[in-house]
Design an enzyme around this catalytic site. Structure first.
Site, PDB file in Angstrom:
ATOM      1  N   CYS A  64      -2.411  -2.283   7.748  1.00  0.00           N
ATOM      2  CA  CYS A  64      -2.597  -3.492   6.675  1.00  0.00           C
ATOM      3  C   CYS A  64      -0.861  -4.145   6.750  1.00  0.00           C
ATOM      4  O   CYS A  64      -0.604  -5.140   6.359  1.00  0.00           O
ATOM      5  CB  CYS A  64      -2.166  -2.952   4.925  1.00  0.00           C
ATOM      6  SG  CYS A  64      -4.350  -2.493   5.000  1.00  0.00           S
ATOM      7  N   LYS A  87      -7.110  -4.892  -2.577  1.00  0.00           N
ATOM      8  CA  LYS A  87      -7.842  -6.270  -1.872  1.00  0.00           C
ATOM      9  C   LYS A  87      -8.429  -4.968  -1.555  1.00  0.00           C
ATOM     10  O   LYS A  87      -9.025  -3.194  -2.010  1.00  0.00           O
ATOM     11  CB  LYS A  87      -6.765  -6.340  -1.227  1.00  0.00           C
ATOM     12  CG  LYS A  87      -6.270  -4.591  -0.649  1.00  0.00           C
ATOM     13  CD  LYS A  87      -5.603  -5.371   0.923  1.00  0.00           C
ATOM     14  CE  LYS A  87      -4.487  -3.952   1.634  1.00  0.00           C
ATOM     15  NZ  LYS A  87      -5.078  -2.297   1.534  1.00  0.00           N
ATOM     16  N   ASP A 114       0.589  -1.361   0.182  1.00  0.00           N
ATOM     17  CA  ASP A 114       0.253  -0.086   0.223  1.00  0.00           C
ATOM     18  C   ASP A 114       0.587   1.304  -0.073  1.00  0.00           C
ATOM     19  O   ASP A 114       0.494   2.426   0.171  1.00  0.00           O
ATOM     20  CB  ASP A 114      -0.948  -0.061   0.884  1.00  0.00           C
ATOM     21  CG  ASP A 114      -1.882  -0.912   0.963  1.00  0.00           C
ATOM     22  OD1 ASP A 114      -1.787  -1.828   0.834  1.00  0.00           O
ATOM     23  OD2 ASP A 114      -2.841  -1.029   1.835  1.00  0.00           O
TER      24      ASP A 114
END
Ligand code: VGL
Ligand code: ZN
Length: 188
Positions: free
Chosen positions: A134, A95, A9
């Site tokens: 994450c 995701k 990310d």
């Protein structure tokens, strides 16, 4: 042992100026780029995960969640940081793409686990944002799936909704069996 690099990310909304900015989030780009070039040179797989939400995602405040709107699919905020080096051969894993479910782990609701298995990967090196969400969940999920997990200290940053969340997350990951290493442990 076969390794893969997982870059979690590194998107504009998690970097300074973004809607859910991580303090010094962009400082991971340099170390991550070094790792990506190294893995590419070794012919080892590299995966880039990205948070990729619908406009009215349930993790957003206006729709019952705790976060400001961030990483809305196809917007600039969801784009990877412009200095992030991404080789042709690398794969992107999107995701949290469904309105009603959030996914902090790159394994959740994706084919990342299957792709790693297919390639015979037994060890993943995890980097990116954010340490306390994450990154942590991707690391814990990897361990649960029987992978060896290494986390590169210089290549992660925490969002710290509460001060200390980053350190707490690091303790949790260590307790679960993740190995914390530095960039120079990988690249001589
Ligand atoms: C993340 C908060 C909300 C992350 C994603 O990538 O760590 N954090 N969505
Ligand atoms: Zn999100």
């Amino acid at each position: 042992m076969k390794k893969a690099l997982i870059v979690v990310d590194i998107q504009n909304d998690f970097c300074p100026g973004g809607s859910l900015a991580v303090h010094e989030g962009d400082s991971v780009v340099g170390p991550v780029n070094e790792l990506t070039r190294y893995f590419e040179a070794q012919g080892l797989p590299v995966f880039f995960t990205r948070d990729w939400h619908p406009v009215r995602h349930s993790s957003f405040r206006d729709f019952g969640g705790i976060w400001p709107p961030h990483c809305v699919a196809e917007t600039g905020g969801a784009a990877f940081h412009e200095d992030l080096y991404r080789p042709e051969s690398a794969e992107i894993i999107s995701k949290a793409t469904e309105v009603n479910s959030d996914a902090y782990s790159g394994f959740e609701g994706t084919d990342l686990g299957e792709k790693l298995r297919t390639r015979g990967v037994d060890t993943v090196v995890v980097t990116g944002l954010a340490t306390d969400y994450c990154v942590k969940n991707t690391v814990l999920d990897g361990l649960k799936r029987g992978l060896s997990v290494e986390v590169v200290r210089e290549a992660i940053r925490a969002v710290e909704v509460n001060p200390g969340d980053g350190e707490k997350a690091i303790m949790e990951m260590k307790q679960a069996g993740a190995r914390f290493i530095s960039l120079r442990d990988i690249i001589p």
